[in-house]
Write a protein that holds these residues in place. Structure first.
Motif, PDB file in Angstrom:
ATOM      1  N   ARG A 115     -19.344  34.152 -39.217  1.00  0.00           N
ATOM      2  CA  ARG A 115     -18.569  34.815 -40.253  1.00  0.00           C
ATOM      3  C   ARG A 115     -18.919  34.251 -41.615  1.00  0.00           C
ATOM      4  O   ARG A 115     -19.330  33.103 -41.757  1.00  0.00           O
ATOM      5  CB  ARG A 115     -17.093  34.660 -39.977  1.00  0.00           C
ATOM      6  CG  ARG A 115     -16.647  33.227 -39.996  1.00  0.00           C
ATOM      7  CD  ARG A 115     -15.145  33.161 -39.814  1.00  0.00           C
ATOM      8  NE  ARG A 115     -14.659  31.820 -40.053  1.00  0.00           N
ATOM      9  CZ  ARG A 115     -13.401  31.466 -39.879  1.00  0.00           C
ATOM     10  NH1 ARG A 115     -12.541  32.344 -39.455  1.00  0.00           N
ATOM     11  NH2 ARG A 115     -13.015  30.256 -40.108  1.00  0.00           N
ATOM     12  N   TRP A 116     -18.703  35.049 -42.568  1.00  0.00           N
ATOM     13  CA  TRP A 116     -19.030  34.678 -43.934  1.00  0.00           C
ATOM     14  C   TRP A 116     -18.119  33.557 -44.419  1.00  0.00           C
ATOM     15  O   TRP A 116     -16.925  33.555 -44.197  1.00  0.00           O
ATOM     16  CB  TRP A 116     -18.866  35.913 -44.817  1.00  0.00           C
ATOM     17  CG  TRP A 116     -18.727  35.602 -46.255  1.00  0.00           C
ATOM     18  CD1 TRP A 116     -19.693  35.146 -47.097  1.00  0.00           C
ATOM     19  CD2 TRP A 116     -17.547  35.738 -47.048  1.00  0.00           C
ATOM     20  NE1 TRP A 116     -19.177  35.005 -48.355  1.00  0.00           N
ATOM     21  CE2 TRP A 116     -17.869  35.358 -48.352  1.00  0.00           C
ATOM     22  CE3 TRP A 116     -16.244  36.159 -46.767  1.00  0.00           C
ATOM     23  CZ2 TRP A 116     -16.936  35.372 -49.386  1.00  0.00           C
ATOM     24  CZ3 TRP A 116     -15.313  36.171 -47.787  1.00  0.00           C
ATOM     25  CH2 TRP A 116     -15.663  35.778 -49.081  1.00  0.00           C
ATOM     26  N   THR A 117     -18.695  32.624 -45.100  1.00  0.00           N
ATOM     27  CA  THR A 117     -17.890  31.526 -45.643  1.00  0.00           C
ATOM     28  C   THR A 117     -18.050  31.517 -47.143  1.00  0.00           C
ATOM     29  O   THR A 117     -19.145  31.287 -47.658  1.00  0.00           O
ATOM     30  CB  THR A 117     -18.349  30.185 -45.077  1.00  0.00           C
ATOM     31  OG1 THR A 117     -19.727  30.274 -44.756  1.00  0.00           O
ATOM     32  CG2 THR A 117     -17.565  29.805 -43.873  1.00  0.00           C
TER      33      THR A 117
END
Lengths: 162, 162
Positions: A13-15
């Motif tokens: 997932r994007w951080t």
DNA sequence: GAACTATGAATGAACG
DNA sequence: CGTTCATTCATAGTTC
């Protein structure tokens, strides 16, 4: 195990970076509660200058942010008003998970999954279902309910009744 | 005690089973974009053979499916100037949900640990049952479904039932 | 390194 | 029908 296997699931997932977070929070705080799709695109472009990001990320971020804030407020909101403690009249059926509408932190969920294994469990995980299917598990094997009544929740607008 | 009738419903949100999902996706892909009410009933009947479901669920599913597809298209169409999404957030690929068989054993594990008691378990997905059995769970606790309370469709705006 | 926490992502349900 | 809310799942990150 897991050695020699292929990395199929790369669902990272994007951080958000610190800078991105700052901008996002600033925008969120400015008052643009619900940024339009166009706004989303602008923000995305802006944030993309500071790291990889997509419109979906921005959208999700705002959605989560808003939901989280609301939850927090709701959770904190319980010290106002008079304290009227009135336990229920016994009758602890199944310990329904339909607990009070103002007390449902996600932590409880974690508790039920991680450490605390001493309460009702309800299986409704599509992911698991899919996986099971892939594992070669037949769909209709044992527990075949004979009659499924049409159960529809009627939570009009008050969300959780009561 | 002395209290009769309870809402044992431990399900607040319908979760389609793998089979149901397959059928739904097939129908959706077939071309029956917006199934008529009659169609909805048919589909519901068909899906009810694989798990608890109501017409409302089917209706919502199709609506959501449609909206989701469209939104994805819009997002792609909007990006004409600069495009910097190289992450997984886009999810533009329709590739099969080929999850590796050794994905995340967490959920399965929690399942096996969670229901080691005697509490009531709500089995919505037959597949889960299979998995539980596989995990060494006796079927005694399985098919314990009592009765799904029949709730009337609220249909504020007149959704399914009429 | 396992458990816990924080949070992004997915999706069903409701509203307008 | 499109948008938004609410709930849940999954994983990155932190703690012990």
């Amino acid at each position: 195990m897991t050695s020699g296997g292929h990395k199929i699931s790369a669902r990272q997932r994007w951080t958000p970076t610190a800078v991105q977070l700052q901008i996002l929070e600033r925008i969120f705080d400015e008052g643009t509660g619900t940024p339009s799709k166009q706004k989303i695109k602008e923000i995305t472009s802006e944030l993309s200058q500071h790291g990889p990001i997509s419109e979906t990320n921005v959208y999700n971020w705002f959605q989560n942010r808003r939901a989280r804030s609301k939850r927090k407020q709701v959770m904190v909101a319980s010290s106002s008003n008079n304290n009227n403690n009135h336990n229920n009249a016994g009758e602890s059926e199944v310990e329904t998970e339909v607990e009070s509408p103002k007390t449902k932190p996600e932590n409880l969920l974690l508790v039920s999954e991680g450490q605390g294994q001493h309460h009702d469990v309800c299986f409704q995980n599509p992911e698991i279902t899919s996986q099971l299917h892939f594992l070669g598990v037949g769909d209709d094997h044992m527990c075949q309910l004979k009659e499924w009544g049409e159960a529809a929740f009627m939570t009009k607008h008050g969300r959780v009744s009561e």
